[in-house]
Design an enzyme around this catalytic site. Structure first.
Site, PDB file in Angstrom:
ATOM      1  N   ASP A 297     -10.917  17.845  17.470  1.00 36.06           N
ATOM      2  CA  ASP A 297     -10.597  19.137  18.073  1.00 36.06           C
ATOM      3  C   ASP A 297      -9.118  19.179  18.455  1.00 36.06           C
ATOM      4  OD1 ASP A 297     -11.740  21.038  20.994  1.00 36.06           O
ATOM      5  OD2 ASP A 297     -11.010  21.687  19.019  1.00 36.06           O
TER       6      ASP A 297
ATOM      7  N   LYS B 188      -4.876  21.108  14.046  1.00 39.37           N
ATOM      8  CA  LYS B 188      -5.727  21.338  12.862  1.00 39.37           C
ATOM      9  C   LYS B 188      -5.143  20.684  11.609  1.00 39.37           C
ATOM     10  CE  LYS B 188      -7.849  23.253  16.043  1.00 39.37           C
ATOM     11  NZ  LYS B 188      -8.707  22.328  16.831  1.00 39.37           N
TER      12      LYS B 188
ATOM     13  N   ASP C 205     -14.421  20.803  15.187  1.00 42.20           N
ATOM     14  CA  ASP C 205     -14.393  22.153  15.754  1.00 42.20           C
ATOM     15  C   ASP C 205     -13.441  23.036  14.930  1.00 42.20           C
ATOM     16  OD1 ASP C 205     -13.324  23.700  18.888  1.00 42.20           O
ATOM     17  OD2 ASP C 205     -14.956  24.240  17.534  1.00 42.20           O
TER      18      ASP C 205
HETATM   19  O1  611 Z   1      -5.211  24.888  18.385  1.00 41.51           O
HETATM   20  C1  611 Z   1      -6.308  24.542  18.819  1.00 41.51           C
HETATM   21  N1  611 Z   1      -6.522  23.297  19.210  1.00 41.51           N
HETATM   22  C2  611 Z   1      -5.462  22.333  19.151  1.00 41.51           C
HETATM   23  C3  611 Z   1      -5.725  21.352  20.233  1.00 41.51           C
HETATM   24  C4  611 Z   1      -4.865  20.416  20.509  1.00 41.51           C
HETATM   25  C5  611 Z   1      -5.157  19.471  21.602  1.00 41.51           C
HETATM   26  O2  611 Z   1      -4.948  18.159  21.127  1.00 41.51           O
HETATM   27  C6  611 Z   1      -3.654  17.756  21.501  1.00 41.51           C
HETATM   28  S1  611 Z   1      -2.793  17.353  20.099  1.00 41.51           S
HETATM   29  C7  611 Z   1      -3.150  15.737  19.701  1.00 41.51           C
HETATM   30  C8  611 Z   1      -4.092  14.960  20.377  1.00 41.51           C
HETATM   31  C9  611 Z   1      -4.270  13.659  19.940  1.00 41.51           C
HETATM   32  N2  611 Z   1      -3.574  13.144  18.910  1.00 41.51           N
HETATM   33  C10 611 Z   1      -2.685  13.908  18.271  1.00 41.51           C
HETATM   34  C11 611 Z   1      -2.443  15.207  18.653  1.00 41.51           C
HETATM   35  C12 611 Z   1      -2.987  18.891  22.218  1.00 41.51           C
HETATM   36  O3  611 Z   1      -2.149  18.426  23.236  1.00 41.51           O
HETATM   37  C13 611 Z   1      -4.181  19.664  22.731  1.00 41.51           C
HETATM   38  O4  611 Z   1      -4.690  19.112  23.930  1.00 41.51           O
HETATM   39  C14 611 Z   1      -7.401  25.528  18.988  1.00 41.51           C
HETATM   40  C15 611 Z   1      -7.070  26.878  18.876  1.00 41.51           C
HETATM   41  C16 611 Z   1      -8.053  27.829  19.052  1.00 41.51           C
HETATM   42  N3  611 Z   1      -7.709  29.211  18.897  1.00 41.51           N
HETATM   43  O5  611 Z   1      -8.556  30.096  19.028  1.00 41.51           O
HETATM   44  O6  611 Z   1      -6.479  29.473  18.671  1.00 41.51           O
HETATM   45  C17 611 Z   1      -9.384  27.484  19.349  1.00 41.51           C
HETATM   46  C18 611 Z   1      -9.707  26.132  19.455  1.00 41.51           C
HETATM   47  O7  611 Z   1     -10.998  25.728  19.739  1.00 41.51           O
HETATM   48  C19 611 Z   1      -8.731  25.153  19.272  1.00 41.51           C
HETATM   49  O8  611 Z   1      -9.113  23.842  19.375  1.00 41.51           O
HETATM   50 MG    MG Z   2     -11.252  23.679  19.321  1.00 40.96          MG
END
Ligand code: 611
Ligand code: MG
Length: 214
Positions: free
Chosen positions: A141, A144, A169
């Site tokens: 999650d 992406k 997800d």
């Molecule tokens: O962008 C989305 N998720 C990106 C999540 C990213 C998470 O993971 C780390 S990155 C990381 C962590 C560990 N290792 C490397 C990088 C970021 O700091 C954040 O905490 C997203 C967007 C939507 N949306 O509607 O736009 C809906 C969702 O359910 C989503 O998950």
């Molecule tokens: Mg998500």
């Protein structure tokens, strides 16, 4: 200066949830996101699908990529049997700080190890640093564009075994087309799609469950 959304989410948890009660933490976050401010937690609808897959797998060793505020961390950890462990990787230090406190409020800190850093740096170190042979369940999650490279990295590092379940997800929204094509076409995976909705909205989204065949 103005607080951040994760800080306001944590305040809502500390105000409305009961310490040591994971379900009340989950409900407090869902209420906050539905009635105050949307946030990118998996949410209650997709969260119920996550719960059913975790309960079916009943994993001892879990990896979560992307902790954010710890909502899915709490959903997963509350279902784990005694002695089971969840390692969750979070890149953003501010999110990690909030997630640590959410996990503690839920009383699940003994089951969870939150590691700050990038998945690509930590996946190759799982064996020597955490004594992990293979994972039973992986929840994706995070960014992406990292789903596919990190899945290949887990394969290359020998962290997946025959029967390891990957649950991803957002395979529709925001979407992970390269990852989907890979797990659906690879002879090394048996993959299936759980249709649902983007958290707290009516937009379509879903989870992809992929079993590694070795
Ligand atoms: O962008 C989305 N998720 C990106 C999540 C990213 C998470 O993971 C780390 S990155 C990381 C962590 C560990 N290792 C490397 C990088 C970021 O700091 C954040 O905490 C997203 C967007 C939507 N949306 O509607 O736009 C809906 C969702 O359910 C989503 O998950
Ligand atoms: Mg998500």
């Amino acid at each position: 200066t103005r607080s951040t959304r994760p800080q306001r989410l944590l305040k809502a948890v500390q105000k409305h949830a009961t310490r040591g009660d994971p379900q009340s933490v989950i409900s407090a976050i869902d209420h906050f996101c539905r009635h105050s401010e949307w946030a990118m937690n998996i949410g209650d609808e997709k969260g119920s699908i996550l719960d059913s897959v975790v309960s079916e797998v009943n994993p001892e060793k879990v990896l979560e990529l992307g902790t954010y505020c710890g909502y899915s961390t709490v959903r997963i950890a509350r279902l784990l049997p005694p002695g089971a462990r969840l390692i969750t990787l979070e890149f953003n230090a501010d999110y990690a700080a909030i997630a640590r406190q959410v996990i503690i409020w839920a009383g699940l800190e003994d089951k969870v190890q939150l590691v700050e850093g990038a998945s690509e740096d930590w996946i190759p170190r799982m064996k020597e640093h955490f004594g992990i042979e293979t994972f039973d369940f992986v929840f994706l999650d995070h960014w992406k564009d990292r789903y596919l490279p990190d899945t290949k990295l887990m394969e290359d590092c020998g962290l997946l075994r025959k029967g390891t379940v990957l649950l991803a997800d957002n395979v529709i929204c925001p979407g992970v087309p390269d990852y989907l094509a890979y797990v659906r076409n690879s002879l090394s995976y048996k993959s299936c799609y759980f249709k649902s909705h983007l958290e707290y909205t009516k937009a379509e989204d879903g989870l992809e469950k992929s079993v590694f065949l070795g």
